[in-house]
Design a protein around this motif. Structure first.
Motif, PDB file in Angstrom:
ATOM      1  N   ILE A 179      51.252  35.486  43.799  1.00 10.03           N
ATOM      2  CA  ILE A 179      49.930  35.586  43.185  1.00 10.03           C
ATOM      3  C   ILE A 179      49.706  37.066  42.880  1.00 10.03           C
ATOM      4  N   TRP A 180      49.396  37.372  41.637  1.00 10.51           N
ATOM      5  CA  TRP A 180      48.983  38.728  41.251  1.00 10.51           C
ATOM      6  C   TRP A 180      47.553  38.623  40.756  1.00 10.51           C
ATOM      7  N   SER A 181      46.684  39.527  41.221  1.00 10.43           N
ATOM      8  CA  SER A 181      45.292  39.405  40.818  1.00 10.43           C
ATOM      9  C   SER A 181      44.551  40.730  40.860  1.00 10.43           C
ATOM     10  N   ASN A 182      43.716  40.906  39.849  1.00 14.08           N
ATOM     11  CA  ASN A 182      42.676  41.925  39.854  1.00 14.08           C
ATOM     12  C   ASN A 182      41.394  41.117  40.040  1.00 14.08           C
ATOM     13  N   PRO A 183      41.060  40.763  41.288  1.00 15.44           N
ATOM     14  CA  PRO A 183      40.008  39.762  41.517  1.00 15.44           C
ATOM     15  C   PRO A 183      38.630  40.257  41.089  1.00 15.44           C
ATOM     16  N   ALA A 184      37.786  39.304  40.721  1.00 15.42           N
ATOM     17  CA  ALA A 184      36.425  39.603  40.259  1.00 15.42           C
ATOM     18  C   ALA A 184      35.552  39.956  41.461  1.00 15.42           C
ATOM     19  N   ILE A 185      35.671  41.198  41.920  1.00 16.52           N
ATOM     20  CA  ILE A 185      34.911  41.666  43.089  1.00 16.52           C
ATOM     21  C   ILE A 185      33.410  41.485  42.875  1.00 16.52           C
ATOM     22  N   ARG A 186      32.957  41.643  41.629  1.00 18.51           N
ATOM     23  CA  ARG A 186      31.513  41.639  41.351  1.00 18.51           C
ATOM     24  C   ARG A 186      30.875  40.253  41.430  1.00 18.51           C
ATOM     25  N   ILE A 187      31.658  39.210  41.712  1.00 21.93           N
ATOM     26  CA  ILE A 187      31.046  37.888  41.896  1.00 21.93           C
ATOM     27  C   ILE A 187      30.314  37.821  43.239  1.00 21.93           C
TER      28      ILE A 187
END
Length: 196
Positions: free
Chosen positions: A126-134
């Motif tokens: 899994i590679w991710s730039n996760p949506a921290i702002r959620i």
């Protein structure tokens, strides 16, 4: 205010393109308003793509929060024998990723809404730039949902800005029973490596 993590962006369409230039490839990608970082490839995404080891060459791989596809399409370019799932809630993002994959001839990319990935699919990476702002709770629920779908030898790489809570996220992952270590650090971004 419209967010890139809305399912149907209310922002009027403003098509554009960006160039993703990495040491091993150059991708021109179609973008649009209402998706994450439409004017340029986000710095965190670039740090992730320049820092992680090559993806597994076969099996199922996941880009969690794909936007218009820079991470998924890089994975697909580097692992032509794998199936790359590009997952998002944003329908405009999924359409863009599908078009970009088709344009680049990367037919092993599957752009899918978060609720449309078959439960039996397990991920070797899994590679991710996760949506921290959620928000923290939604972020934790999202990561729990997808990290539990790693194969026993699977590895996740997450890029998170230091001032947006990379260190506290690393602690939280450890508290949930994951092995979470800092793989790389650059330009105020941390790459967290997460395994079982």
């Amino acid at each position: 205010m419209a967010h890139y993590f809305s399912e149907q962006p209310s922002t009027a369409s403003r098509p554009g393109s960006v160039d993703l230039v990495l040491p091993d490839l150059h991708l021109r990608l179609e973008t649009d308003s209402g998706v994450f970082s439409p004017e340029r490839v986000d710095v965190g995404t670039r740090v992730l793509l320049e820092s992680v080891p090559p993806p597994p060459q076969e099996g199922d791989l996941l880009d969690l929060g794909c936007g218009y596809g820079p991470i998924a399409l890089t994975m697909a370019s580097r692992a032509p024998g794998a199936t790359v799932w590009a997952v998002d809630v944003n329908r405009r993002s999924l359409e863009l990723t599908t078009r970009n994959a088709r344009t680049l001839g990367l037919h092993h990319v599957r752009a899918a809404h978060v609720d449309d990935v078959p439960e039996e699919v397990k991920f070797r990476a899994i590679w991710s730039n996760p949506a921290i702002r959620i928000g923290k709770q939604a972020l934790h629920e999202m990561l729990t949902r997808w990290l539990t779908r790693l194969t026993p030898d699977g590895v996740a790489y997450l890029v998170v800005q230091k001032h947006l809570g990379s260190d506290s996220l690393q602690r939280w992952l450890g508290e949930q029973g994951w092995q979470a270590s800092r793989e790389a650090s650059r330009a105020s971004y941390r790459i967290l490596k997460v395994t079982r």
